[in-house]
Design a protein around this motif. Structure first.
Motif, PDB file in Angstrom:
ATOM      1  N   MET A   1       0.844  -1.190   0.000  1.00  0.00           N
ATOM      2  CA  MET A   1       0.000   0.000   0.000  1.00  0.00           C
ATOM      3  C   MET A   1       0.882   1.245   0.000  1.00  0.00           C
ATOM      4  SD  MET A   1      -2.744   1.318   2.871  1.00  0.00           S
ATOM      5  CE  MET A   1      -3.779  -0.133   2.698  1.00  0.00           C
ATOM      6  N   SER A   2       0.586   2.201  -0.903  1.00  0.00           N
ATOM      7  CA  SER A   2       1.368   3.421  -0.972  1.00  0.00           C
ATOM      8  C   SER A   2       0.994   4.370   0.164  1.00  0.00           C
ATOM      9  CB  SER A   2       1.127   4.120  -2.312  1.00  0.00           C
ATOM     10  OG  SER A   2      -0.200   4.618  -2.370  1.00  0.00           O
ATOM     11  N   ILE A   3       1.864   5.386   0.361  1.00  0.00           N
ATOM     12  CA  ILE A   3       1.594   6.377   1.408  1.00  0.00           C
ATOM     13  C   ILE A   3       0.298   7.125   1.108  1.00  0.00           C
ATOM     14  CG2 ILE A   3       2.430   8.503   2.482  1.00  0.00           C
ATOM     15  CD1 ILE A   3       5.263   7.503   2.096  1.00  0.00           C
ATOM     16  N   LEU A   4       0.075   7.455  -0.173  1.00  0.00           N
ATOM     17  CA  LEU A   4      -1.139   8.176  -0.546  1.00  0.00           C
ATOM     18  C   LEU A   4      -2.387   7.351  -0.266  1.00  0.00           C
ATOM     19  CD1 LEU A   4      -0.149   9.975  -3.885  1.00  0.00           C
ATOM     20  CD2 LEU A   4      -0.569  11.006  -1.636  1.00  0.00           C
ATOM     21  N   GLU A   5      -2.316   6.054  -0.586  1.00  0.00           N
ATOM     22  CA  GLU A   5      -3.456   5.181  -0.313  1.00  0.00           C
ATOM     23  C   GLU A   5      -3.729   5.093   1.185  1.00  0.00           C
ATOM     24  OE1 GLU A   5      -2.141   1.634  -2.225  1.00  0.00           O
ATOM     25  OE2 GLU A   5      -3.378   1.961  -4.003  1.00  0.00           O
ATOM     26  N   GLY A   6      -2.631   5.013   1.975  1.00  0.00           N
ATOM     27  CA  GLY A   6      -2.797   4.962   3.418  1.00  0.00           C
ATOM     28  C   GLY A   6      -3.421   6.230   3.964  1.00  0.00           C
ATOM     29  N   LEU A   7      -2.981   7.396   3.449  1.00  0.00           N
ATOM     30  CA  LEU A   7      -3.549   8.667   3.890  1.00  0.00           C
ATOM     31  C   LEU A   7      -5.005   8.783   3.485  1.00  0.00           C
ATOM     32  CD1 LEU A   7      -0.628  11.154   3.106  1.00  0.00           C
ATOM     33  CD2 LEU A   7      -1.439  10.429   5.358  1.00  0.00           C
ATOM     34  N   TYR A   8      -5.339   8.299   2.289  1.00  0.00           N
ATOM     35  CA  TYR A   8      -6.719   8.344   1.820  1.00  0.00           C
ATOM     36  C   TYR A   8      -7.613   7.479   2.726  1.00  0.00           C
ATOM     37  CZ  TYR A   8     -10.796   7.899  -1.193  1.00  0.00           C
ATOM     38  OH  TYR A   8     -12.080   7.907  -1.685  1.00  0.00           O
ATOM     39  N   GLY A   9      -7.100   6.295   3.087  1.00  0.00           N
ATOM     40  CA  GLY A   9      -7.862   5.432   3.977  1.00  0.00           C
ATOM     41  C   GLY A   9      -8.062   6.055   5.347  1.00  0.00           C
ATOM     42  N   LEU A  14     -11.358   9.128   9.341  1.00  0.00           N
ATOM     43  CA  LEU A  14     -11.280  10.262  10.257  1.00  0.00           C
ATOM     44  C   LEU A  14     -12.394  11.270  10.040  1.00  0.00           C
ATOM     45  CD1 LEU A  14      -9.557  11.331  12.552  1.00  0.00           C
ATOM     46  CD2 LEU A  14      -8.190  12.589  10.883  1.00  0.00           C
ATOM     47  N   VAL A  15     -12.681  11.625   8.804  1.00  0.00           N
ATOM     48  CA  VAL A  15     -13.688  12.650   8.527  1.00  0.00           C
ATOM     49  C   VAL A  15     -15.084  12.209   8.986  1.00  0.00           C
ATOM     50  CG1 VAL A  15     -14.863  13.962   6.713  1.00  0.00           C
ATOM     51  CG2 VAL A  15     -12.369  13.732   6.679  1.00  0.00           C
ATOM     52  N   PRO A  16     -15.559  11.010   8.626  1.00  0.00           N
ATOM     53  CA  PRO A  16     -16.868  10.581   9.133  1.00  0.00           C
ATOM     54  C   PRO A  16     -16.899  10.469  10.656  1.00  0.00           C
ATOM     55  CG  PRO A  16     -16.184   9.206   7.292  1.00  0.00           C
ATOM     56  CD  PRO A  16     -15.001  10.025   7.682  1.00  0.00           C
ATOM     57  N   PHE A  17     -15.796   9.991  11.245  1.00  0.00           N
ATOM     58  CA  PHE A  17     -15.706   9.867  12.705  1.00  0.00           C
ATOM     59  C   PHE A  17     -15.868  11.231  13.367  1.00  0.00           C
ATOM     60  CE2 PHE A  17     -12.628  10.167  16.321  1.00  0.00           C
ATOM     61  CZ  PHE A  17     -13.396   9.483  17.258  1.00  0.00           C
ATOM     62  N   LEU A  18     -15.158  12.235  12.864  1.00  0.00           N
ATOM     63  CA  LEU A  18     -15.240  13.575  13.439  1.00  0.00           C
ATOM     64  C   LEU A  18     -16.629  14.163  13.248  1.00  0.00           C
ATOM     65  CD1 LEU A  18     -11.787  15.130  12.456  1.00  0.00           C
ATOM     66  CD2 LEU A  18     -12.541  14.332  14.703  1.00  0.00           C
ATOM     67  N   PHE A  19     -17.248  13.897  12.111  1.00  0.00           N
ATOM     68  CA  PHE A  19     -18.608  14.390  11.882  1.00  0.00           C
ATOM     69  C   PHE A  19     -19.565  13.837  12.925  1.00  0.00           C
ATOM     70  CE2 PHE A  19     -22.837  13.433  10.185  1.00  0.00           C
ATOM     71  CZ  PHE A  19     -23.295  14.715   9.910  1.00  0.00           C
ATOM     72  N   ALA A 276     -17.393  -9.337  26.854  1.00  0.00           N
ATOM     73  CA  ALA A 276     -17.282  -7.879  26.743  1.00  0.00           C
ATOM     74  C   ALA A 276     -16.566  -7.456  25.468  1.00  0.00           C
ATOM     75  CB  ALA A 276     -16.556  -7.327  27.964  1.00  0.00           C
ATOM     76  N   ASP A 277     -16.372  -8.385  24.520  1.00  0.00           N
ATOM     77  CA  ASP A 277     -15.578  -8.057  23.338  1.00  0.00           C
ATOM     78  C   ASP A 277     -16.303  -7.142  22.353  1.00  0.00           C
ATOM     79  OD1 ASP A 277     -17.450  -9.866  22.492  1.00  0.00           O
ATOM     80  OD2 ASP A 277     -16.027 -11.301  21.629  1.00  0.00           O
ATOM     81  N   GLN A 278     -17.609  -6.884  22.593  1.00  0.00           N
ATOM     82  CA  GLN A 278     -18.327  -5.983  21.705  1.00  0.00           C
ATOM     83  C   GLN A 278     -18.194  -4.528  22.132  1.00  0.00           C
ATOM     84  OE1 GLN A 278     -20.000  -6.985  18.760  1.00  0.00           O
ATOM     85  NE2 GLN A 278     -18.827  -8.820  19.270  1.00  0.00           N
ATOM     86  N   LEU A 279     -17.619  -4.295  23.323  1.00  0.00           N
ATOM     87  CA  LEU A 279     -17.388  -2.916  23.772  1.00  0.00           C
ATOM     88  C   LEU A 279     -16.289  -2.300  22.913  1.00  0.00           C
ATOM     89  CD1 LEU A 279     -17.445  -3.349  27.655  1.00  0.00           C
ATOM     90  CD2 LEU A 279     -19.214  -2.314  26.230  1.00  0.00           C
ATOM     91  N   GLY A 280     -16.555  -1.121  22.380  1.00  0.00           N
ATOM     92  CA  GLY A 280     -15.576  -0.472  21.504  1.00  0.00           C
ATOM     93  C   GLY A 280     -15.252   0.932  21.962  1.00  0.00           C
ATOM     94  N   GLY A 281     -14.079   1.406  21.562  1.00  0.00           N
ATOM     95  CA  GLY A 281     -13.634   2.751  21.893  1.00  0.00           C
ATOM     96  C   GLY A 281     -13.546   3.621  20.658  1.00  0.00           C
ATOM     97  N   PRO A 282     -12.727   4.665  20.702  1.00  0.00           N
ATOM     98  CA  PRO A 282     -12.618   5.594  19.576  1.00  0.00           C
ATOM     99  C   PRO A 282     -12.211   4.940  18.255  1.00  0.00           C
ATOM    100  CG  PRO A 282     -11.582   6.516  21.528  1.00  0.00           C
ATOM    101  CD  PRO A 282     -11.916   5.088  21.853  1.00  0.00           C
ATOM    102  N   ILE A 283     -11.311   3.945  18.326  1.00  0.00           N
ATOM    103  CA  ILE A 283     -10.881   3.287  17.084  1.00  0.00           C
ATOM    104  C   ILE A 283     -12.048   2.563  16.429  1.00  0.00           C
ATOM    105  CG2 ILE A 283      -9.348   1.524  16.110  1.00  0.00           C
ATOM    106  CD1 ILE A 283      -7.366   2.148  18.341  1.00  0.00           C
ATOM    107  N   ARG A 284     -12.826   1.886  17.249  1.00  0.00           N
ATOM    108  CA  ARG A 284     -13.992   1.156  16.747  1.00  0.00           C
ATOM    109  C   ARG A 284     -15.016   2.113  16.138  1.00  0.00           C
ATOM    110  NH1 ARG A 284     -16.107  -3.475  14.696  1.00  0.00           N
ATOM    111  NH2 ARG A 284     -18.082  -4.065  15.632  1.00  0.00           N
ATOM    112  N   VAL A 285     -15.284   3.218  16.829  1.00  0.00           N
ATOM    113  CA  VAL A 285     -16.241   4.202  16.321  1.00  0.00           C
ATOM    114  C   VAL A 285     -15.751   4.786  15.005  1.00  0.00           C
ATOM    115  CG1 VAL A 285     -17.379   6.400  16.784  1.00  0.00           C
ATOM    116  CG2 VAL A 285     -17.069   4.754  18.634  1.00  0.00           C
ATOM    117  N   ALA A 286     -14.446   5.076  14.917  1.00  0.00           N
ATOM    118  CA  ALA A 286     -13.885   5.609  13.672  1.00  0.00           C
ATOM    119  C   ALA A 286     -14.026   4.603  12.535  1.00  0.00           C
ATOM    120  CB  ALA A 286     -12.419   5.975  13.881  1.00  0.00           C
TER     121      ALA A 286
END
Length: 375
Positions: A1-9, A14-19, A276-286
């Motif tokens: 995976m290229s750096i650009l692809e990683g940034l796009y991902g 990030l954008v939907p998470f912040l919204f 309790a494995d269904q409990l999620g934090g910020p990474i999961r929400v993102a």
């Protein structure tokens, strides 16, 4: 995976998470803010996020509206607050002008303080109801008849004696008119024995079935654990349309269902019935936000409604530092006739902070295990 692809991902998550997060947090804090103003409390700051300030302005009533660098929450700070959590610190209070003294939060009645604190979670629930009502009114609700299309071998339905063509008319005495209602009840009732009223060949019979837990993948490949009866639906879909009042009622019912299901899950975790494995934090929400965003803006707004219910529920837990903890202190004050000492409240807030941090660390650990495929 290229750096650009990683940034796009990364941006795609990030954008939907912040919204989603910023909408839910803003509405929560706005609830506190509006009721505080109505109760005559002077608001010193309204912040979305923590840490260094990115942007700010001061309104005509002296409230500083700020956007901070760490968008994982927010706060409304009153004129007499020692910190953003409204905790008592034991530090000497800075003298205030007569006007500011009249606007102190701590001098208001218990009822007003409780209303201000409860307004945050209430605003979250109202946001969810409004979003669900809008969708019900604008798009309608797909409805499938509660007809059994097929019965899976070795399933709970097969063991209970369900047959193809059965019409499920009630579960535990509650009428059923939509196959989706069956899925909601069954999904939240694994291992419980449910009584089904079924119409078959012109007669109504009673069948007892205990839905079974099953781990399956959702449309994005995420593992979820749900209760399954083991039947498929059949029959044509119809679109149910709602008027404004009906839509609000349906939105409230949907909000209550999410709240009830979430509380049932947490109760089962405490009792050891569910992991309790269904409990999620910020990474999961993102992650979920990014996945849901691929379905369109409407799906992302719907996710914001679900998250709003969760944030409102969590904030009502009787844990010092959360809104529910403040309400618990006010209840004690109402019974005793005087507030707890600053020392007792300080200890409570330290305990609450420890519990909240521990939960966040646990949820984040779950996220990491799920992300790396270890969990």
């Amino acid at each position: 995976m290229s750096i650009l692809e990683g940034l796009y991902g990364l941006v795609g998550y990030l954008v939907p998470f912040l919204f989603v997060l910023l909408v839910v947090v803003f509405v929560h804090e706005l609830g506190h803010f509006v009721v505080a103003r109505l109760c005559g409390v002077k608001v010193k700051a309204f912040s979305i996020g923590f840490g260094p300030e990115i942007f700010a302005f001061v309104d005509r009533k002296g409230t500083r509206w700020r956007l901070a660098a760490i968008p994982l929450g927010g706060y409304v700070k009153f004129i007499d607050d020692m910190n953003a959590a409204s905790a008592q610190t034991g530090a000497p209070r800075v003298p205030l002008s007569p006007e500011d003294e009249a606007g102190r939060f701590q001098t208001k009645s218990i009822a007003r303080r409780a209303a201000i604190v409860a307004a945050g979670p209430a605003a979250n629930f109202l946001l969810a109801i409004a979003i669900f009502a809008f969708f019900f009114m604008s798009y309608g609700q797909p409805v499938y008849p509660p007809l059994v299309g097929s019965v899976m071998p070795d399933s709970a339905a097969a063991e209970a004696g369900f047959e193809e063509g059965d019409l499920i008319v009630a579960i535990e005495g509650s009428p059923i008119s939509d196959f989706g209602e069956i899925q909601r009840v069954v999904g939240a009732s694994a291992t419980d024995t449910l009584r089904f009223s079924v119409e078959r060949a012109g007669e109504t019979i009673e069948l007892l079935a205990s839905p079974k837990w099953q781990t399956m993948d959702d449309r994005f490949g995420n593992e979820i654990r749900v209760g399954l009866l083991g039947i498929t639906r059949t029959g044509e879909m119809t679109l149910k349309h709602y008027g404004p009042l009906e839509a609000v009622g349906a939105g409230a019912a949907q909000t209550w269902y999410i709240l009830e299901r979430s509380l049932d899950y947490l109760r089962n975790v405490v009792l050891g019935v569910e992991p309790a494995d269904q409990l999620g934090g910020p990474i999961r929400v993102a992650q979920i936000s990014g996945q849901v965003a691929t379905l369109g803006f409407a799906a992302l707004v719907n996710l914001a409604a679900v998250m709003s219910v969760s944030i409102g529920m969590i904030n009502l837990f009787p844990v010092p530092m959360l809104d529910g903890g403040h309400l618990m202190f006010y209840a004690v004050e109402a019974v005793r006739g005087r507030p707890l000492s600053e020392r007792a409240q300080g200890v409570g807030f330290q305990i609450g902070m420890t519990l909240v941090l521990a939960l966040m660390l646990f949820a984040t650990w779950n996220d990491i295990m799920r992300w790396t495929g270890v969990g």
